[in-house]
Design a protein around this motif. Structure first.
Motif, PDB file in Angstrom:
ATOM      1  N   CYS A   1       0.834  -1.215   0.000  1.00 35.48           N
ATOM      2  CA  CYS A   1       0.000   0.000   0.000  1.00 35.48           C
ATOM      3  C   CYS A   1       0.865   1.261   0.000  1.00 35.48           C
ATOM      4  CB  CYS A   1      -0.934  -0.005   1.203  1.00 35.48           C
ATOM      5  SG  CYS A   1      -2.255  -1.229   1.089  1.00 35.48           S
ATOM      6  N   GLN A   2       1.958   1.247   0.775  1.00 38.31           N
ATOM      7  CA  GLN A   2       2.847   2.412   0.771  1.00 38.31           C
ATOM      8  C   GLN A   2       3.480   2.611  -0.602  1.00 38.31           C
ATOM      9  OE1 GLN A   2       2.666   0.190   3.238  1.00 38.31           O
ATOM     10  NE2 GLN A   2       3.075   1.098   5.241  1.00 38.31           N
TER      11      GLN A   2
ATOM     12  N   ILE B   1       2.133   1.736  -3.465  1.00 37.41           N
ATOM     13  CA  ILE B   1       1.069   2.302  -4.306  1.00 37.41           C
ATOM     14  C   ILE B   1       0.922   3.796  -4.010  1.00 37.41           C
ATOM     15  CG2 ILE B   1      -1.409   2.283  -4.766  1.00 37.41           C
ATOM     16  CD1 ILE B   1      -1.353  -0.739  -4.177  1.00 37.41           C
ATOM     17  N   GLY B   2       0.963   4.141  -2.713  1.00 38.49           N
ATOM     18  CA  GLY B   2       0.834   5.533  -2.321  1.00 38.49           C
ATOM     19  C   GLY B   2       1.920   6.403  -2.909  1.00 38.49           C
TER      20      GLY B   2
ATOM     21  N   HIS C   1      -7.987   1.331   5.783  1.00 39.71           N
ATOM     22  CA  HIS C   1      -6.664   0.690   5.756  1.00 39.71           C
ATOM     23  C   HIS C   1      -5.715   1.435   4.804  1.00 39.71           C
ATOM     24  CE1 HIS C   1      -3.766  -2.578   6.082  1.00 39.71           C
ATOM     25  NE2 HIS C   1      -3.699  -2.618   4.769  1.00 39.71           N
ATOM     26  N   ILE C   2      -6.199   1.766   3.606  1.00 41.04           N
ATOM     27  CA  ILE C   2      -5.368   2.476   2.637  1.00 41.04           C
ATOM     28  C   ILE C   2      -4.998   3.854   3.164  1.00 41.04           C
ATOM     29  CG2 ILE C   2      -5.369   3.558   0.353  1.00 41.04           C
ATOM     30  CD1 ILE C   2      -6.975   1.185  -0.660  1.00 41.04           C
TER      31      ILE C   2
ATOM     32  N   LYS D   1      -2.166   3.590   5.610  1.00 46.61           N
ATOM     33  CA  LYS D   1      -0.892   3.324   4.942  1.00 46.61           C
ATOM     34  C   LYS D   1      -0.374   4.569   4.228  1.00 46.61           C
ATOM     35  CE  LYS D   1      -0.701  -1.000   6.155  1.00 46.61           C
ATOM     36  NZ  LYS D   1       0.286  -1.443   7.158  1.00 46.61           N
TER      37      LYS D   1
END
Length: 510
Positions: free
Chosen positions: A410-411, A413-414, A498-499, A502
């Motif tokens: 997720c990080q 993706i971020g 959750h996203i 992150k």
């Protein structure tokens, strides 16, 4: 043979791309397209406009259409589509392309033979002898001072000067002057590839190429076109020959400290992305007698002190091999890179072994592990995952000595999203409000929410991590539901929360 290479070498009429999907697509065969036939991958189909398939398939279809062409390109958006305007018959083009493919197979076989010779502790002379046999022309390997390190010039009628050089062990002054005046090696440096030249009045052409060790130019290769006309495949072979010479000359840990240079060289090719043909990879795995499983992981190990790390690399690798017997390793980009073959698709064999983390901790080492994958073509991609895991792991879990990419997807993706948008625009409003509430009231609801999201429906573990009683945990969760209206029983909302949590890890302002 890559389809892009076929396109670049097809010198029949006017050749152009109509559509490109995957220029790295390996072509194993060229054949005429029949209307009743379903196209397959890795085959280049030759046809004219009237016999084109009506629709593109879900797979990558490779088409070489002969003649004038005007089509709706969207119809073939899943195709590698080449148009060739020529008067030749379809069967003639088929023979030409299949000839090219056969030549590429011969080239690959010759390279494999050369590699086998190099990794069987043969001398430079034996390597040069094999290269001269394949190229059919004299070869010289000279160092930066023009001292001849190796040569093969036998049975060449015009080689009196070459024989004189061989006896002296140095290139003749007149030849050095000619090379410098012609700037052969300068042109090879500029092209970063073997360079071929032949003047209009010259009887012989030359291929010149460079050999590097640790990025330093240490030797030059010269192939003289005395007996056989050289071609593009010879250029590619010479380029490979330079890598073999480099391997032989450097004798460094990357190729010399592993139990077999063949294994290191193969893993190096996988990491560098040089191998694209699955059939070639499978054959090399078989030839090397690797014991594999369908579940592969890349693990990288690095240390704080680079000098000590390099000296300890051999011992570290042997110990990791004891933990994971089917692993293969190499030193790559300042890290020890392991290709692990595990029994299952999850890293439980790593996470469930305290001795692995303990060994890394006491030796001041860090390891990063990729996700599971099943194709050797994905080794490089998953090596890159370990680099991301190392970066995020050392930032968010500095006390841990093993970091897993799956924990930081997720990080990652971020970070990619943040290159184009403001991450805060994607935050769940309730999470932002909880964060502000904590700052104002000096509470730790956000930390409680993080632990609860990380360990859903497992209040015992959450309570232990927060060092609070279960009743306290339930009180905090109910408070968040009442004040901020969050609904953790809704899977969609839980995902957004959750996203957001992150993404917040990446925001230094919070």
């Amino acid at each position: 043979m890559k389809i892009e290479k076929i396109w670049s070498k097809l010198n029949e009429g006017i050749v152009s791309w109509v559509n490109k999907v995957n220029l790295e697509e390996e072509i194993h065969e060229c054949k005429l397209l029949k209307k009743s036939e379903s196209p397959k991958e890795h085959v280049l189909y030759i046809c004219n406009k009237s016999s084109l398939p009506k629709k593109s398939k879900n797979i990558t279809v490779n088409i070489l259409c002969i003649g004038d062409l005007a089509i709706d390109e969207d119809t073939y958006k899943n195709c590698n589509f080449i148009n060739c305007k020529t008067d030749k018959k379809l069967s003639e083009i088929e023979n030409i392309v299949n000839g090219m493919i056969k030549e590429s197979v011969v080239l690959a076989n010759n390279m494999f033979v050369l590699l086998n010779i190099a990794t069987s502790f043969a001398s430079l002379e034996r390597i040069t002898e094999e290269a001269a046999r394949v190229l059919g022309n004299p070869i010289l390997l000279v160092d930066s001072n023009y001292k001849i390190l190796s040569s093969k010039i036998d049975n060449v009628s015009k080689s009196s000067k070459l024989n004189e050089q061989k006896n002296l062990d140095y290139v003749l002054d007149e030849h050095i002057a000619f090379i410098r005046k012609s700037r052969f090696f300068d042109k090879a440096r500029e092209s970063k590839y073997p360079y071929y030249t032949k003047g209009s009045s010259d009887k012989e052409g030359w291929i010149t190429s460079l050999v590097f060790v640790h990025g330093i130019e240490v030797a030059h290769v010269v192939v003289i076109e005395s007996n056989r006309t050289l071609n593009d495949n010879d250029m590619e072979y010479v380029n490979f020959l330079c890598r073999i010479y480099s391997m032989e000359l450097q004798k460094n840990s990357r190729f010399g400290e592993d139990e077999s240079q063949k294994h290191s060289y193969f893993l190096s090719d996988l990491l560098d992305g040089h191998l694209k043909d699955v059939s070639v990879i499978k054959q090399r795995v078989k030839n090397l007698n690797w014991k594999t499983t369908p579940n592969m992981f890349v693990m990288t190990v690095s240390g704080v002190n680079a000098e000590i790390f390099d000296k300890k690399a051999q011992l570290i690798s042997k110990q990791i091999n004891n933990f994971f017997p089917y692993s293969r390793w190499i030193i790559h980009e300042g890290r020890i890179v392991f290709l692990l073959f595990l029994a299952g698709p999850t890293p439980e064999e790593i996470t469930g072994r305290d001795e692995v983390e303990e060994y890394l901790r006491i030796n001041n080492l860090n390891a990063s592990v990729s996700r599971c994958f099943h194709s050797f073509l994905e080794v490089r991609k998953h090596f890159d995952e370990t680099l991301i895991a190392t970066e995020f792991g050392t930032k968010f879990k500095p006390k841990s000595h093993v970091h897993f990419y799956q924990d930081y997807v997720c990080q990652h993706i971020g970070r990619i999203v943040a290159e184009h948008y403001n991450l805060k625009d994607f935050y769940h409003p309730a999470v932002v409000e909880i964060n502000e509430y904590d700052k104002k009231h000096k509470t730790n609801l956000l930390e409680t929410l993080k632990e609860y999201i990380d360990h859903p429906d497992n209040p015992t573990i959450v309570s232990e991590h927060l060092f609070v009683h279960k009743n306290t945990l339930f009180y905090r969760m109910n408070k968040m539901k009442e004040i901020f209206g969050i609904n953790l029983s809704d899977g969609e909302e839980r995902l957004k929360i959750h996203i957001t949590l992150k993404f917040m890890d990446l925001d230094s302002d919070l």
